[in-house]
Design a protein around this motif. Sequence first.
Motif, PDB file in Angstrom:
ATOM      1  N   LYS A  90       6.875  15.138 -13.464  1.00  0.00           N
ATOM      2  CA  LYS A  90       6.528  14.794 -14.851  1.00  0.00           C
ATOM      3  C   LYS A  90       7.087  13.422 -15.171  1.00  0.00           C
ATOM      4  O   LYS A  90       7.956  12.910 -14.466  1.00  0.00           O
ATOM      5  CB  LYS A  90       7.086  15.837 -15.813  1.00  0.00           C
ATOM      6  CG  LYS A  90       8.606  15.981 -15.732  1.00  0.00           C
ATOM      7  CD  LYS A  90       9.108  17.156 -16.536  1.00  0.00           C
ATOM      8  CE  LYS A  90      10.610  17.298 -16.324  1.00  0.00           C
ATOM      9  NZ  LYS A  90      11.143  18.504 -16.884  1.00  0.00           N
TER      10      LYS A  90
ATOM     11  N   ARG B 129       8.854   4.761 -11.215  1.00  0.00           N
ATOM     12  CA  ARG B 129       7.395   4.883 -11.058  1.00  0.00           C
ATOM     13  C   ARG B 129       6.874   3.662 -10.310  1.00  0.00           C
ATOM     14  O   ARG B 129       7.265   2.532 -10.634  1.00  0.00           O
ATOM     15  CB  ARG B 129       6.706   4.940 -12.418  1.00  0.00           C
ATOM     16  CG  ARG B 129       6.807   6.257 -13.119  1.00  0.00           C
ATOM     17  CD  ARG B 129       5.954   6.227 -14.372  1.00  0.00           C
ATOM     18  NE  ARG B 129       4.557   6.321 -14.016  1.00  0.00           N
ATOM     19  CZ  ARG B 129       3.800   7.400 -14.213  1.00  0.00           C
ATOM     20  NH1 ARG B 129       4.302   8.449 -14.805  1.00  0.00           N
ATOM     21  NH2 ARG B 129       2.552   7.414 -13.839  1.00  0.00           N
TER      22      ARG B 129
ATOM     23  N   SER C 166       3.493   4.124 -16.456  1.00  0.00           N
ATOM     24  CA  SER C 166       2.531   5.060 -17.039  1.00  0.00           C
ATOM     25  C   SER C 166       1.576   4.324 -17.975  1.00  0.00           C
ATOM     26  O   SER C 166       2.002   3.600 -18.867  1.00  0.00           O
ATOM     27  CB  SER C 166       3.281   6.152 -17.812  1.00  0.00           C
ATOM     28  OG  SER C 166       2.377   7.055 -18.400  1.00  0.00           O
TER      29      SER C 166
ATOM     30  N   GLU D  99      -2.898   2.652 -12.678  1.00  0.00           N
ATOM     31  CA  GLU D  99      -2.118   3.893 -12.641  1.00  0.00           C
ATOM     32  C   GLU D  99      -3.093   5.063 -12.775  1.00  0.00           C
ATOM     33  O   GLU D  99      -4.014   5.019 -13.584  1.00  0.00           O
ATOM     34  CB  GLU D  99      -1.105   3.872 -13.794  1.00  0.00           C
ATOM     35  CG  GLU D  99       0.040   4.816 -13.626  1.00  0.00           C
ATOM     36  CD  GLU D  99      -0.316   6.208 -14.064  1.00  0.00           C
ATOM     37  OE1 GLU D  99       0.130   7.141 -13.413  1.00  0.00           O
ATOM     38  OE2 GLU D  99      -1.047   6.361 -15.049  1.00  0.00           O
TER      39      GLU D  99
ATOM     40  N   ASP E 257      -2.138   8.614 -12.793  1.00  0.00           N
ATOM     41  CA  ASP E 257      -1.560   9.883 -13.238  1.00  0.00           C
ATOM     42  C   ASP E 257      -0.634   9.606 -14.426  1.00  0.00           C
ATOM     43  O   ASP E 257       0.579   9.558 -14.283  1.00  0.00           O
ATOM     44  CB  ASP E 257      -0.805  10.558 -12.088  1.00  0.00           C
ATOM     45  CG  ASP E 257      -0.277  11.944 -12.428  1.00  0.00           C
ATOM     46  OD1 ASP E 257      -0.599  12.476 -13.504  1.00  0.00           O
ATOM     47  OD2 ASP E 257       0.477  12.495 -11.609  1.00  0.00           O
TER      48      ASP E 257
ATOM     49  N   TYR F 277       0.518  11.238 -16.880  1.00  0.00           N
ATOM     50  CA  TYR F 277       1.574  12.193 -17.200  1.00  0.00           C
ATOM     51  C   TYR F 277       2.550  12.421 -16.050  1.00  0.00           C
ATOM     52  O   TYR F 277       3.548  13.097 -16.214  1.00  0.00           O
ATOM     53  CB  TYR F 277       0.971  13.528 -17.639  1.00  0.00           C
ATOM     54  CG  TYR F 277       0.112  13.392 -18.863  1.00  0.00           C
ATOM     55  CD1 TYR F 277       0.675  13.082 -20.100  1.00  0.00           C
ATOM     56  CD2 TYR F 277      -1.264  13.530 -18.781  1.00  0.00           C
ATOM     57  CE1 TYR F 277      -0.118  12.929 -21.220  1.00  0.00           C
ATOM     58  CE2 TYR F 277      -2.060  13.387 -19.900  1.00  0.00           C
ATOM     59  CZ  TYR F 277      -1.483  13.083 -21.118  1.00  0.00           C
ATOM     60  OH  TYR F 277      -2.265  12.931 -22.229  1.00  0.00           O
TER      61      TYR F 277
ATOM     62  N   GLN G 197       1.033  15.104 -11.228  1.00  0.00           N
ATOM     63  CA  GLN G 197       0.376  15.384  -9.946  1.00  0.00           C
ATOM     64  C   GLN G 197       1.094  14.732  -8.769  1.00  0.00           C
ATOM     65  O   GLN G 197       0.498  14.504  -7.723  1.00  0.00           O
ATOM     66  CB  GLN G 197      -1.077  14.896 -10.001  1.00  0.00           C
ATOM     67  CG  GLN G 197      -1.882  15.477 -11.141  1.00  0.00           C
ATOM     68  CD  GLN G 197      -1.957  16.984 -11.100  1.00  0.00           C
ATOM     69  OE1 GLN G 197      -2.149  17.584 -10.043  1.00  0.00           O
ATOM     70  NE2 GLN G 197      -1.796  17.627 -12.236  1.00  0.00           N
ATOM     71  N   GLN G 198       2.376  14.447  -8.915  1.00  0.00           N
ATOM     72  CA  GLN G 198       3.111  13.715  -7.886  1.00  0.00           C
ATOM     73  C   GLN G 198       3.983  14.604  -7.004  1.00  0.00           C
ATOM     74  O   GLN G 198       4.665  14.119  -6.113  1.00  0.00           O
ATOM     75  CB  GLN G 198       3.961  12.627  -8.538  1.00  0.00           C
ATOM     76  CG  GLN G 198       3.167  11.682  -9.400  1.00  0.00           C
ATOM     77  CD  GLN G 198       2.013  11.033  -8.657  1.00  0.00           C
ATOM     78  OE1 GLN G 198       2.206  10.482  -7.572  1.00  0.00           O
ATOM     79  NE2 GLN G 198       0.818  11.104  -9.216  1.00  0.00           N
TER      80      GLN G 198
END
Length: 106
Positions: free
Chosen positions: A16, A78, A82, A87, A89, A91, A94-95
């Motif tokens: 997240k 990251r 975000s 980019e 994803d 939120y 999905q990592q």
Amino acid sequence: MKTYKLIDMADVIRSKNSGPYELTFDVIFKTFDDYNFFKEHEPITAASFSKLYGIKEEDVFNVIYFDPAKAVKVTIKRPIPSGALGEVDVYGAQQHAPLVHFTFDA
């Protein structure tokens, strides 16, 4: 020596946002026995996580073993902020896939 799968030991494996510039990964174990075994062998470190995700070790900000929740939390930089152009994803949800397939020998 035996190979252990994280997916067999964990109830929750998720990723997240931890702000626009960081991602957090949570692993919450099924039992305190599983958590304590995992913590004792400490297969998730900044070095192992950076290798798993193909990032620089200095981009792994924290690896925290949190006993009351029988959980491990990892926070990383990251690769792309975000919502920034490119980019995919927003939120950060999905990592966690590489962790689902994480194994270690003990």
